[in-house]
Structures are given as structure tokens and as C-alpha cells.
Write a protein that holds these residues in place. Structure first.
Motif, mmCIF file in Angstrom:
data_model
loop_
_atom_site.group_PDB
_atom_site.id
_atom_site.type_symbol
_atom_site.label_atom_id
_atom_site.label_comp_id
_atom_site.label_asym_id
_atom_site.label_seq_id
_atom_site.Cartn_x
_atom_site.Cartn_y
_atom_site.Cartn_z
ATOM 1 N N ASN A 165 12.928 8.110 -2.077
ATOM 2 C CA ASN A 165 13.856 7.376 -2.937
ATOM 3 C C ASN A 165 13.882 5.904 -2.534
ATOM 4 O OD1 ASN A 165 14.519 10.146 -2.407
ATOM 5 N ND2 ASN A 165 16.370 9.900 -3.609
ATOM 6 N N GLN A 166 14.167 5.033 -3.477
ATOM 7 C CA GLN A 166 14.380 3.624 -3.157
ATOM 8 C C GLN A 166 15.865 3.420 -2.868
ATOM 9 O OE1 GLN A 166 14.004 0.531 -6.231
ATOM 10 N NE2 GLN A 166 12.657 -0.553 -4.822
ATOM 11 N N PRO A 167 16.212 2.706 -1.786
ATOM 12 C CA PRO A 167 17.629 2.486 -1.495
ATOM 13 C C PRO A 167 18.301 1.688 -2.612
ATOM 14 C CG PRO A 167 16.271 1.918 0.401
ATOM 15 C CD PRO A 167 15.338 2.124 -0.752
ATOM 16 N N GLY A 192 2.702 11.671 6.404
ATOM 17 C CA GLY A 192 2.996 11.396 5.010
ATOM 18 C C GLY A 192 2.647 12.558 4.102
ATOM 19 N N ASN A 193 1.518 13.226 4.370
ATOM 20 C CA ASN A 193 1.119 14.360 3.540
ATOM 21 C C ASN A 193 2.147 15.486 3.598
ATOM 22 O OD1 ASN A 193 -1.250 13.149 2.669
ATOM 23 N ND2 ASN A 193 -2.510 14.063 4.266
ATOM 24 N N HIS A 194 2.655 15.760 4.785
ATOM 25 C CA HIS A 194 3.647 16.832 4.935
ATOM 26 C C HIS A 194 4.988 16.434 4.320
ATOM 27 C CE1 HIS A 194 1.214 19.587 7.200
ATOM 28 N NE2 HIS A 194 0.942 18.690 8.133
ATOM 29 N N ARG A 197 5.698 16.656 0.551
ATOM 30 C CA ARG A 197 6.167 17.965 0.094
ATOM 31 C C ARG A 197 7.572 18.271 0.612
ATOM 32 N NH1 ARG A 197 0.672 18.856 1.363
ATOM 33 N NH2 ARG A 197 1.208 19.510 3.480
ATOM 34 N N ALA A 198 7.854 17.861 1.853
ATOM 35 C CA ALA A 198 9.124 18.237 2.484
ATOM 36 C C ALA A 198 10.326 17.547 1.845
ATOM 37 C CB ALA A 198 9.079 17.905 3.981
ATOM 38 N N ILE A 199 10.139 16.343 1.310
ATOM 39 C CA ILE A 199 11.292 15.579 0.816
ATOM 40 C C ILE A 199 11.991 16.301 -0.327
ATOM 41 C CG2 ILE A 199 9.902 14.220 -0.797
ATOM 42 C CD1 ILE A 199 12.951 13.029 1.243
ATOM 43 N N LYS A 200 11.269 17.137 -1.069
ATOM 44 C CA LYS A 200 11.885 17.830 -2.211
ATOM 45 C C LYS A 200 12.957 18.809 -1.760
ATOM 46 C CE LYS A 200 8.350 21.472 -2.429
ATOM 47 N NZ LYS A 200 7.270 22.069 -3.241
ATOM 48 N N TYR A 201 12.896 19.249 -0.494
ATOM 49 C CA TYR A 201 13.914 20.173 0.017
ATOM 50 C C TYR A 201 15.199 19.449 0.410
ATOM 51 C CZ TYR A 201 9.786 23.144 0.467
ATOM 52 O OH TYR A 201 8.632 23.853 0.211
ATOM 53 N N ARG A 202 15.166 18.099 0.425
ATOM 54 C CA ARG A 202 16.311 17.337 0.930
ATOM 55 C C ARG A 202 16.874 16.364 -0.099
ATOM 56 N NH1 ARG A 202 17.016 16.747 6.286
ATOM 57 N NH2 ARG A 202 19.045 16.010 5.547
ATOM 58 N N ALA A 208 19.149 11.773 0.446
ATOM 59 C CA ALA A 208 17.988 10.971 0.820
ATOM 60 C C ALA A 208 18.135 9.550 0.294
ATOM 61 C CB ALA A 208 16.717 11.611 0.281
ATOM 62 N N VAL A 209 18.216 8.575 1.185
ATOM 63 C CA VAL A 209 18.427 7.166 0.807
ATOM 64 C C VAL A 209 17.120 6.391 0.815
ATOM 65 C CG1 VAL A 209 19.623 5.010 1.386
ATOM 66 C CG2 VAL A 209 20.779 7.220 1.704
ATOM 67 N N GLY A 210 16.328 6.505 1.873
ATOM 68 C CA GLY A 210 15.085 5.752 1.946
ATOM 69 C C GLY A 210 14.235 6.195 3.112
ATOM 70 N N GLY A 211 12.924 6.032 2.970
ATOM 71 C CA GLY A 211 11.978 6.355 4.033
ATOM 72 C C GLY A 211 10.983 5.226 4.217
ATOM 73 N N PHE A 212 10.759 4.811 5.466
ATOM 74 C CA PHE A 212 9.970 3.615 5.756
ATOM 75 C C PHE A 212 9.070 3.851 6.967
ATOM 76 C CE2 PHE A 212 14.336 2.793 4.539
ATOM 77 C CZ PHE A 212 14.204 2.058 3.376
#
Length: 275
Positions: A165-167, A192-194, A197-202, A208-212
Motif C-alpha cells: 500500500n502507499q502511505p 520481495g517474491n515471498h 504473496r504474504a501481504i494479501k494475508y495482512r 498495512a500502511v507501507g513497505g520500503f
């Protein structure tokens, strides 16, 4: 008769068993063992920069994260001064940058301020902002005054994972968790590959605010930013992820990539767009 030799297998330092192998056996097991412990460099070598494979365009996803360790007696004055300057920068169209979020650390390193800046337009915009700030008497005065309140400071330039997600500004009250992972060098693509897929569970509870990941500063560092109503909702949200099929596999495959990790619980400052 084909010559025979012995092969001793060891596991975790303990003698397992000794086998007598023929030449044909040795060729088979030799190839099998090489497949475990070696790889084809030409096949696995990547010709793309990790940043181009994992990140959103730098023109939209260039961030700076600042960690300021403040003298305990100066934290309130520091927050007031920073809030004032951030408001002025946001209201001035000449500065194409913005504060995505500002916090004080609640659990973690104490008397610490954390700021997340966004630069629309990538590195040229970052350079433009820095050049303008160097010519601003008001900002230079702020910088001098702020330096008197600090024990130490550090920053990192970050790119934004394309699948996160974008903050965006959100209303509160919320607490935020900044989880920092220091990865083994060379493992960013696998991470990143894992997580793609994993972000959809959270994402079901809008936490989920942002990932960098770092581009300049300490390298192979990942920051995940999460929002929760309170610590109890954090506990319940994290526990619920384990009930979803596939989350356990994501954790299983990403944990070996981590050298160290850290969790901070953050409280927004008064002017933070992320409340």
C-alpha cells in the motif's frame, strides 16, 4: 570389478553412517551433492537492479526516513518546533516534498522522533529540495535550533515496494508499528517474491500502511509500517493472520533471510498526516 571407496556422511557434526560406493555410485552422489551445495552462476546471475524489479517508480516512491534521538528534557520543544516547520513546508508549493508521517517512539528506543518524507519526482526533486533548503534562512535557523536538542540522528533513502500500500493520510486515533528487518545480502529479491504473496494475508483490517527498502544508508534493510487501534487490536490482528492458510508458509520461508529485526511502537505527533 569397479573400484569402490567409502563415503562418510555427517550431519550437524555427528557421524551418521559410512557407505561403500562403486565408481558409478560416486558419480551419482557426487552430482547430487553438487546440486545441493552449488549453483550455476550464469543461470542465477541477474542483470536487473533489485530496485527496478521490486520498487514502484522512483518518481512516485522515493522516501526518506529520519531517526532523531532527542534529549529527554527537549522532546516537547522539539515536537513543537518540528510541527511548525512541517506545516510551513506543506503550505509552500515551492517545496515538492511532504511529510508522510511523524511519530515519537512509545516502545523501543526512548525519546526518539521518526519522520517519513516523500519526494514526488525522485532524485531530481530531492536535490531541488535540498538546494532550496540550504538557501532558506528560516530553515537554517530551525536546523541550528533543532541540533541543540539532539543527541544523534541518522537517515536512509527508501524505495517503496511495488506490491505494498502507499502511505496515505488516515484519521485516528491509531498507534503504528515500524518493523525493521536487516536481511542477508543478496536476499532482497527472494524476500520481495515471498512478501508479494504474504501481504494479501495482512490487508483485510486495513493495517498495512507501507513497505520500503533502503537504497542509500544501511543496505538490505526493510521497513514495514502497520497501523492498529491499540496494542490489543495489534495482538488480535497478528494472531488472526496465523489462521489463514498460507501465512505460516510465508513466515517459514522469510525468517531464514533475516539477520536481525526490530519493532517500534510509534505514536503520531499532532501534525502527522498519519494519525
Amino acid at each position: 570389478m569397479a573400484p569402490r571407496t567409502s563415503l562418510t556422511l555427517r550431519k550437524q557434526g555427528f557421524l551418521c553412517e559410512t557407505f561403500v560406493l562403486s565408481l558409478a555410485d560416486r558419480r551419482y552422489f557426487g552430482g547430487w551433492l553438487r546440486s545441493l551445495f552449488a549453483y550455476d552462476i550464469k543461470k542465477d546471475a541477474r542483470k536487473d537492479a533489485h530496485s527496478s524489479l521490486l520498487a514502484k517508480k522512483a518518481t512516485s516512491g522515493l522516501y526518506e526516513i529520519q531517526f532523531h534521538n532527542v534529549k529527554p528534557e527537549c522532546l516537547e520543544a522539539y515536537n513543537n518546533l518540528s510541527d511548525e516547520v512541517h506545516r510551513e513546508l506543506h503550505s509552500n508549493a515551492d517545496y515538492p516534498c511532504e511529510v508522510a508521517g511523524s511519530w515519537n517512539t512509545w516502545y523501543g528506543e526512548q525519546d526518539q522522533a521518526v519522520h517519513l518524507w516523500r519526494y514526488y519526482g525522485g532524485y531530481p526533486v530531492l536535490t531541488e529540495c535540498l538546494n532550496k533548503l540550504r538557501l532558506s534562512k528560516a530553515y537554517l535557523e530551525f536546523h541550528r535550533e533543532r541540533s541543540k536538542m539532539l543527541i544523534s540522528q541518522r537517515n536512509q533513502l527508501l524505495l517503496e515496494f511495488s506490491f505494498w500500500n502507499q502511505p496515505v493520510p488516515r484519521t485516528g486515533p491509531n498507534i503504528y508499528e515500524l518493523r525493521t528487518y536487516r536481511l542477508k545480502p543478496g536476499s532482497m529479491i527472494e524476500w520481495g517474491n515471498h512478501w508479494a504473496r504474504a501481504i494479501k494475508y495482512r490487508q483485510n483490517n486495513n493495517e498495512a500502511v507501507g513497505g520500503f527498502f533502503t537504497q542509500i544508508g544501511e543496505l538490505y534493510v526493510v521497513h514495514h509500517l502497520w497501523a492498529y487501534t491499540d496494542l490489543q487490536s495489534r495482538e488480535e490482528t497478528r494472531n488472526s493472520a496465523w489462521l489463514k492458510e498460507g501465512w505460516d508458509a510465508s513466515v517459514h520461508y522469510t525468517v531464514p533471510l533475516i539477520q536481525s529485526m526490530e519493532s517500534r511502537i510509534l505514536v503520531p505527533t499532532k501534525t502527522s498526516p498519519l494519525q
